[in-house]
Each structure stands twice: as C-alpha cells, then as structure tokens.
Design a protein around this motif. Structure first.
Motif, PDB file in Angstrom:
ATOM      1  N   ILE A   6       0.860  -1.180   0.000  1.00 52.71           N
ATOM      2  CA  ILE A   6       0.000   0.000   0.000  1.00 52.71           C
ATOM      3  C   ILE A   6       0.899   1.233   0.000  1.00 52.71           C
ATOM      4  CG2 ILE A   6      -1.826   1.269   1.181  1.00 52.71           C
ATOM      5  CD1 ILE A   6      -2.664  -1.484   0.149  1.00 52.71           C
ATOM      6  N   LYS A   7       0.746   2.068  -1.030  1.00 50.38           N
ATOM      7  CA  LYS A   7       1.577   3.266  -1.142  1.00 50.38           C
ATOM      8  C   LYS A   7       0.814   4.478  -0.629  1.00 50.38           C
ATOM      9  CE  LYS A   7       4.157   1.591  -5.164  1.00 50.38           C
ATOM     10  NZ  LYS A   7       4.530   1.874  -6.579  1.00 50.38           N
ATOM     11  N   ILE A   8       1.459   5.206   0.291  1.00 50.01           N
ATOM     12  CA  ILE A   8       0.858   6.398   0.883  1.00 50.01           C
ATOM     13  C   ILE A   8       1.786   7.586   0.647  1.00 50.01           C
ATOM     14  CG2 ILE A   8       0.031   7.497   3.009  1.00 50.01           C
ATOM     15  CD1 ILE A   8      -0.483   4.693   4.128  1.00 50.01           C
ATOM     16  N   LEU A   9       1.223   8.656   0.128  1.00 50.26           N
ATOM     17  CA  LEU A   9       1.984   9.888  -0.089  1.00 50.26           C
ATOM     18  C   LEU A   9       1.498  10.941   0.903  1.00 50.26           C
ATOM     19  CD1 LEU A   9       4.021  11.466  -1.958  1.00 50.26           C
ATOM     20  CD2 LEU A   9       1.988  12.298  -3.165  1.00 50.26           C
ATOM     21  N   VAL A  10       2.435  11.522   1.642  1.00 48.71           N
ATOM     22  CA  VAL A  10       2.127  12.599   2.580  1.00 48.71           C
ATOM     23  C   VAL A  10       2.786  13.872   2.059  1.00 48.71           C
ATOM     24  CG1 VAL A  10       2.289  13.424   4.963  1.00 48.71           C
ATOM     25  CG2 VAL A  10       2.047  10.968   4.490  1.00 48.71           C
ATOM     26  N   VAL A  11       1.979  14.873   1.747  1.00 47.90           N
ATOM     27  CA  VAL A  11       2.479  16.139   1.214  1.00 47.90           C
ATOM     28  C   VAL A  11       2.483  17.160   2.347  1.00 47.90           C
ATOM     29  CG1 VAL A  11       2.153  17.964  -0.486  1.00 47.90           C
ATOM     30  CG2 VAL A  11       1.552  15.597  -1.063  1.00 47.90           C
ATOM     31  N   GLY A  12       3.667  17.466   2.857  1.00 46.66           N
ATOM     32  CA  GLY A  12       3.796  18.423   3.948  1.00 46.66           C
ATOM     33  C   GLY A  12       4.111  17.748   5.267  1.00 46.66           C
ATOM     34  N   TYR A  97      11.815   9.943   2.782  1.00 44.67           N
ATOM     35  CA  TYR A  97      11.690  11.403   2.784  1.00 44.67           C
ATOM     36  C   TYR A  97      12.268  11.965   1.501  1.00 44.67           C
ATOM     37  CZ  TYR A  97      13.297  16.200   3.535  1.00 44.67           C
ATOM     38  OH  TYR A  97      13.569  17.529   3.377  1.00 44.67           O
ATOM     39  N   ILE A  98      11.502  12.825   0.843  1.00 46.97           N
ATOM     40  CA  ILE A  98      11.949  13.510  -0.352  1.00 46.97           C
ATOM     41  C   ILE A  98      11.923  15.010  -0.082  1.00 46.97           C
ATOM     42  CG2 ILE A  98      11.550  13.950  -2.806  1.00 46.97           C
ATOM     43  CD1 ILE A  98      12.350  11.073  -2.213  1.00 46.97           C
ATOM     44  N   GLN A  99      13.065  15.666  -0.211  1.00 49.05           N
ATOM     45  CA  GLN A  99      13.111  17.109   0.009  1.00 49.05           C
ATOM     46  C   GLN A  99      12.692  17.818  -1.275  1.00 49.05           C
ATOM     47  OE1 GLN A  99      16.869  18.816   1.269  1.00 49.05           O
ATOM     48  NE2 GLN A  99      15.838  20.604   2.137  1.00 49.05           N
ATOM     49  N   GLY A 100      11.463  18.309  -1.265  1.00 49.59           N
ATOM     50  CA  GLY A 100      10.953  18.956  -2.458  1.00 49.59           C
ATOM     51  C   GLY A 100       9.524  19.412  -2.254  1.00 49.59           C
ATOM     52  N   TRP A 101       8.925  19.860  -3.363  1.00 49.42           N
ATOM     53  CA  TRP A 101       7.536  20.314  -3.355  1.00 49.42           C
ATOM     54  C   TRP A 101       6.695  19.404  -4.239  1.00 49.42           C
ATOM     55  CZ3 TRP A 101      11.573  23.815  -4.259  1.00 49.42           C
ATOM     56  CH2 TRP A 101      11.761  24.809  -3.285  1.00 49.42           C
ATOM     57  N   CYS A 102       5.452  19.233  -3.872  1.00 51.02           N
ATOM     58  CA  CYS A 102       4.500  18.600  -4.775  1.00 51.02           C
ATOM     59  C   CYS A 102       4.161  19.619  -5.854  1.00 51.02           C
ATOM     60  CB  CYS A 102       3.252  18.178  -4.010  1.00 51.02           C
ATOM     61  SG  CYS A 102       2.000  17.408  -5.052  1.00 51.02           S
ATOM     62  N   HIS A 103       4.498  19.318  -7.097  1.00 55.48           N
ATOM     63  CA  HIS A 103       4.283  20.243  -8.207  1.00 55.48           C
ATOM     64  C   HIS A 103       2.898  20.046  -8.826  1.00 55.48           C
ATOM     65  CE1 HIS A 103       5.196  22.859 -11.534  1.00 55.48           C
ATOM     66  NE2 HIS A 103       4.962  21.902 -12.409  1.00 55.48           N
ATOM     67  N   GLU A 104       2.499  18.796  -8.965  1.00 52.34           N
ATOM     68  CA  GLU A 104       1.167  18.470  -9.478  1.00 52.34           C
ATOM     69  C   GLU A 104       0.609  17.293  -8.695  1.00 52.34           C
ATOM     70  OE1 GLU A 104       0.940  17.622 -13.621  1.00 52.34           O
ATOM     71  OE2 GLU A 104       1.988  19.449 -14.247  1.00 52.34           O
ATOM     72  N   VAL A 112       6.710  15.561  -8.339  1.00 55.01           N
ATOM     73  CA  VAL A 112       7.451  16.216  -7.269  1.00 55.01           C
ATOM     74  C   VAL A 112       8.637  16.983  -7.840  1.00 55.01           C
ATOM     75  CG1 VAL A 112       8.845  15.833  -5.194  1.00 55.01           C
ATOM     76  CG2 VAL A 112       6.741  14.521  -5.552  1.00 55.01           C
ATOM     77  N   LYS A 113       8.763  18.218  -7.387  1.00 48.49           N
ATOM     78  CA  LYS A 113       9.860  19.084  -7.792  1.00 48.49           C
ATOM     79  C   LYS A 113      10.860  19.186  -6.650  1.00 48.49           C
ATOM     80  CE  LYS A 113      10.787  23.840  -9.345  1.00 48.49           C
ATOM     81  NZ  LYS A 113      10.150  25.155  -9.637  1.00 48.49           N
ATOM     82  N   PRO A 114      12.082  18.731  -6.849  1.00 47.58           N
ATOM     83  CA  PRO A 114      13.065  18.761  -5.759  1.00 47.58           C
ATOM     84  C   PRO A 114      13.522  20.180  -5.455  1.00 47.58           C
ATOM     85  CG  PRO A 114      14.089  17.986  -7.776  1.00 47.58           C
ATOM     86  CD  PRO A 114      12.629  18.118  -8.077  1.00 47.58           C
ATOM     87  N   LYS A 265      -1.518  25.282  -5.397  1.00 50.31           N
ATOM     88  CA  LYS A 265      -1.047  25.190  -6.781  1.00 50.31           C
ATOM     89  C   LYS A 265      -0.917  23.754  -7.286  1.00 50.31           C
ATOM     90  CE  LYS A 265       1.271  29.651  -7.212  1.00 50.31           C
ATOM     91  NZ  LYS A 265       2.554  30.351  -7.483  1.00 50.31           N
ATOM     92  N   PRO A 266      -0.453  22.812  -6.467  1.00 47.96           N
ATOM     93  CA  PRO A 266      -0.353  21.439  -6.970  1.00 47.96           C
ATOM     94  C   PRO A 266      -1.684  20.868  -7.453  1.00 47.96           C
ATOM     95  CG  PRO A 266       0.912  21.670  -4.962  1.00 47.96           C
ATOM     96  CD  PRO A 266       0.127  22.939  -5.116  1.00 47.96           C
ATOM     97  N   LEU A 267      -2.785  21.369  -6.908  1.00 50.00           N
ATOM     98  CA  LEU A 267      -4.106  20.887  -7.325  1.00 50.00           C
ATOM     99  C   LEU A 267      -4.594  21.588  -8.581  1.00 50.00           C
ATOM    100  CD1 LEU A 267      -3.878  20.229  -4.210  1.00 50.00           C
ATOM    101  CD2 LEU A 267      -6.366  20.265  -4.185  1.00 50.00           C
ATOM    102  N   LEU A 268      -3.915  22.668  -8.968  1.00 53.50           N
ATOM    103  CA  LEU A 268      -4.386  23.482 -10.084  1.00 53.50           C
ATOM    104  C   LEU A 268      -3.404  23.548 -11.242  1.00 53.50           C
ATOM    105  CD1 LEU A 268      -5.768  26.444  -7.936  1.00 53.50           C
ATOM    106  CD2 LEU A 268      -7.058  24.526  -8.866  1.00 53.50           C
ATOM    107  N   ASN A 269      -2.184  23.053 -11.054  1.00 54.96           N
ATOM    108  CA  ASN A 269      -1.165  23.154 -12.102  1.00 54.96           C
ATOM    109  C   ASN A 269      -1.483  22.309 -13.328  1.00 54.96           C
ATOM    110  OD1 ASN A 269       0.499  25.059 -10.957  1.00 54.96           O
ATOM    111  ND2 ASN A 269       1.838  23.569  -9.953  1.00 54.96           N
TER     112      ASN A 269
END
Length: 415
Positions: A6-12, A97-104, A112-114, A265-269
């Motif tokens: 089961i893959k879980i993504l946590v943004v923030g 852990y990924i150091q970056g932003w969710c872009h879309e 993900v944008k690093p 923005k990630p929800l609207l890009n």
C-alpha cells in the motif's frame, strides 16, 4: 505468498503531516503480523520541522531561533531512505523522505519538484494521499528553512533588518501580527512599533468573542504598541506607506502579516485537474467531509457534516490550513484532523483487504479555542465561553513559545 504493498503519499511535514505519520505508524505496529506492507513517502521542502508557533520571537532573536528547528534526523521518524527513490527495503514498512515540493497532484500520482532545481521532476504513484501542504505567508514569517543553517541565516537577516529600523509597521492584526508587534516592543522598547489593521477589532477571526478581542487590544496598548484600526494600506512608498484615506505613515521597516495563501497550486497546475471543483475559491480552502476526505464543492449545497465523497477521492485526504473546516484553524486542529485521517486510511485498507466493517471516524469539531501571547506578561485564552487572562500556566507554557510542548506532542527533539 507476498503481501500487497500500500503506497501512501504525505504532502507536507509540519503539524498535520508529522502527526499523521506518527499516529499511522502506531496503527501499523498495532496490526503487525496481520497487515499489508506500507510504502510511505513524505514530500517536504524543509529538511526538518520548524515550530511555527515560535516564529514571532524567532524572527528577532537568532539565539532563540536555534531552539525551534528539529532536523530530519531528530523528527522521531524511522526513515529508511532520505532523498532517494529506492524501494529495495524488504521491511513491512518503508518510510522515505523527499526534500521537495508537490508540483502536481493527480488522482493516483504526484509530480514532485526537488529543492535542487537542477534535478528532474519525479513521479510518485500512491494509493492514498494526505495533503497537508499548509499555507504561505510573506517572509520572514514563512521561512524557507531548507535546512537548519539556511533557517538561521534567514532569522539573522530578519533580525538585522529589525535592529536597523527605528519605526516598524506590522501590517495585519491576526494572531501572528499581534504576537510579532508585542515581541518587537518588548525586545526593542526604544523603537516605535505600529500595528496597522483594516477592521475595527482584532484579531479578525469571527468565531472569537468581542471580549477576547478587546483584551488583546488593551494588552497591546499596555506594552506600548501603537494600534491603528480601520486603516488600510494602499501602497508602500519611500520611507513609509500610504493609506486608502490618503494619509502618509512614516516607517523604516514594514512587516506584512496581513496576507496568507493556502498552498493549492499542486491541485491546479494540471489543466485537467479533477480537484478544480473541490475548492472554495472565496477563501482558497479544499472542501472536505468530516472524515477528512476531499469532496466536490458547491456553495449552494455544501454540507460539511453530510457530504458524500466521489469514489475517486475516497482515498485522498486534506488536513490543516488547506482544508475547509468550520472551526478556528490552529496547530491543535491540524493535530486532531491528522489522527482522524490516519485512522480512516487504516480502516479503508483493512475493509478492502480483510473484509472488515470498520466505520470511518468523524472529526469532533472544536469550539472557539485560541491563545495569544501579548508580550511576556500577558496572555489571552478563549476556550469556548471561558476566558483566561494572564494565566500562570499559559505564560509558563509560552516562555519558549511551546517548544517543550510541541516536542512532546510531536515526538521530536529540537536541536
């Protein structure tokens, strides 16, 4: 027979995201031996955790700021991988852990944008997503804080600007503006500190009582902050700013606390984003139900307590500042939302894989709860109909702006 993954993504990874991870890992431990494998990825631009509650003091005291940043290694999370797309672990739990932003953000994957802009965008698929991206404020109140060194440099820079100014205008008397203005006057009593606010009372949160607002105003005046109500800034000009009434206000430094923007923005890009119909654009909040699941938003029919979830959004949750919830938003609210989201993710997983009949948990809404520190001698707390003024326990708790409390509740160690 291999276990499903089961893959879980946590943004923030601030209060909401960190609490979700801590609580969900406890649930994984609870069902150890009778559970699928979980592959969890945290996407967060800061390589650590900042106690944002302490920002009003950190921006003018670099030594204090050192105590408000916990590095990624001290967040109390058992990361298998840091800054890696590797999935070679054989463990029943992988935490990355990924150091970056969710872009879309899409229905079942994210781009993900690093932080390192020279690196390429990456795609991360998920079965469940926790969107806890928070909100942005003008610098320095929303420091980038990519690592502790970067964060402290930001705080030193803001302190230098503050020390160089004789007249400081704080624009906006929300919670941050009130506490910043009081801290400025406390630490630099020789400076003229103005608090500019466009309304006739402060803070602007409409769920708080008039007596709560009045006491904050009285305490601000007691610490010698000059409060200007019903005053709106038109534009900054040399040596100050102009108001919409045409007045010129002299100022050496202007600190903007009036504007904040949810990170949507990630929800609207993506032009074809399915989330465009899930946002209340008047306040830029993501519509959710009481289970924290994202829902479509229609102002004429929206009902937080009885909203139904489209099937494609059943496994996507929004918590914290980005979510539309009829309550005073604060770190404690994000904490409560995160626990509900964690329990509901596990409930859906077990319902689908083990034919269990777990009901989804619904959030118990909190009332009008807020505490503001107005300098080291004054605090104002509202707990529904109860008002506490200069409470000794509250003042003790806020001596370090809740660093010790946050450390205990978030399970982290400030360096």
């Amino acid at each position: 027979m291999s276990l499903p993954v089961i893959k879980i993504l946590v943004v923030g990874g601030s209060y909401g995201g960190n609490t979700f991870l801590k609580f969900f890992l406890k649930l994984v431990e609870k069902y150890e031996g009778n559970s699928p494998r979980f592959d969890i990825t945290l996407v967060e631009p800061r390589r650590g955790f900042i106690n944002i509650l302490a920002i009003p003091k950190a921006v003018l005291d670099p030594e204090f700021a050192k105590t408000t940043y916990a590095t990624i290694e001290n967040m109390g999370l058992p990361f298998d991988f840091l800054d890696s797309t590797s999935t070679t672990s054989d463990s029943s739990l992988r935490l990355r852990y990924i150091q970056g932003w969710c872009h879309e953000l899409h229905e079942n994957y994210a781009i993900v944008k690093p932080v390192d802009n020279s690196a390429e965008l990456s795609k991360y698929e998920f079965d469940y997503c926790i969107y806890a991206a928070g909100r942005s404020r003008p610098w320095p109140f929303d420091p980038k804080g990519f690592d502790k060194k970067y964060y402290l440099e930001e705080m030193e820079k803001s302190t230098e600007k503050i020390k160089a100014a004789n007249i400081i205008s704080v624009i906006g008397a929300g919670a941050v503006g009130i506490e910043v203005a009081a801290e400025l006057k406390t630490d630099f009593p020789e400076k003229k500190v103005l608090l500019i606010h466009p309304h006739d009372n402060l803070p602007p949160e409409n769920r708080l009582s008039q007596i709560f607002k009045q006491k904050n105003l009285e305490f601000l005046k007691d610490v010698k902050v000059e409060v200007k109500l019903n005053t709106r800034v038109l534009k900054e000009v040399e040596n100050g700013f102009l108001t919409t009434n045409g007045d010129f206000v002299e100022s050496d430094l202007i600190l903007w606390c009036s504007s904040k923007q949810n990170n949507l923005k990630p929800l609207l890009n993506n032009e074809k984003s399915p989330f465009k119909d899930c946002i209340d654009y008047k306040v830029d909040d993501i519509a959710i139900n009481r289970n924290m699941q994202i829902i479509r938003y229609d102002e004429s029919s929206y009902d937080f307590s009885n909203a139904t979830v489209p099937a494609k959004f059943e496994k996507i949750f929004a918590i914290g500042d980005v979510s539309k919830i009829p309550a005073v938003k604060a770190a404690g609210g994000a904490y409560r939302q995160a626990i509900v989201a964690a329990e509901n993710v596990m409930a859906i997983v077990r319902n689908e894989l083990y034919n269990e009949q777990n009901e989804l948990k619904m959030i118990d809404l909190w009332g009008a709860h807020m505490t503001l520190l107005v300098g080291p001698r004054h605090s104002v707390t509202q707990n529904d109909d109860e008002l506490l003024l200069d409470n000794a326990d509250t003042l003790k708790l806020y001596e370090d702006y809740c660093n010790d409390f946050v450390s205990k509740t978030q399970g982290i160690k400030f360096d």
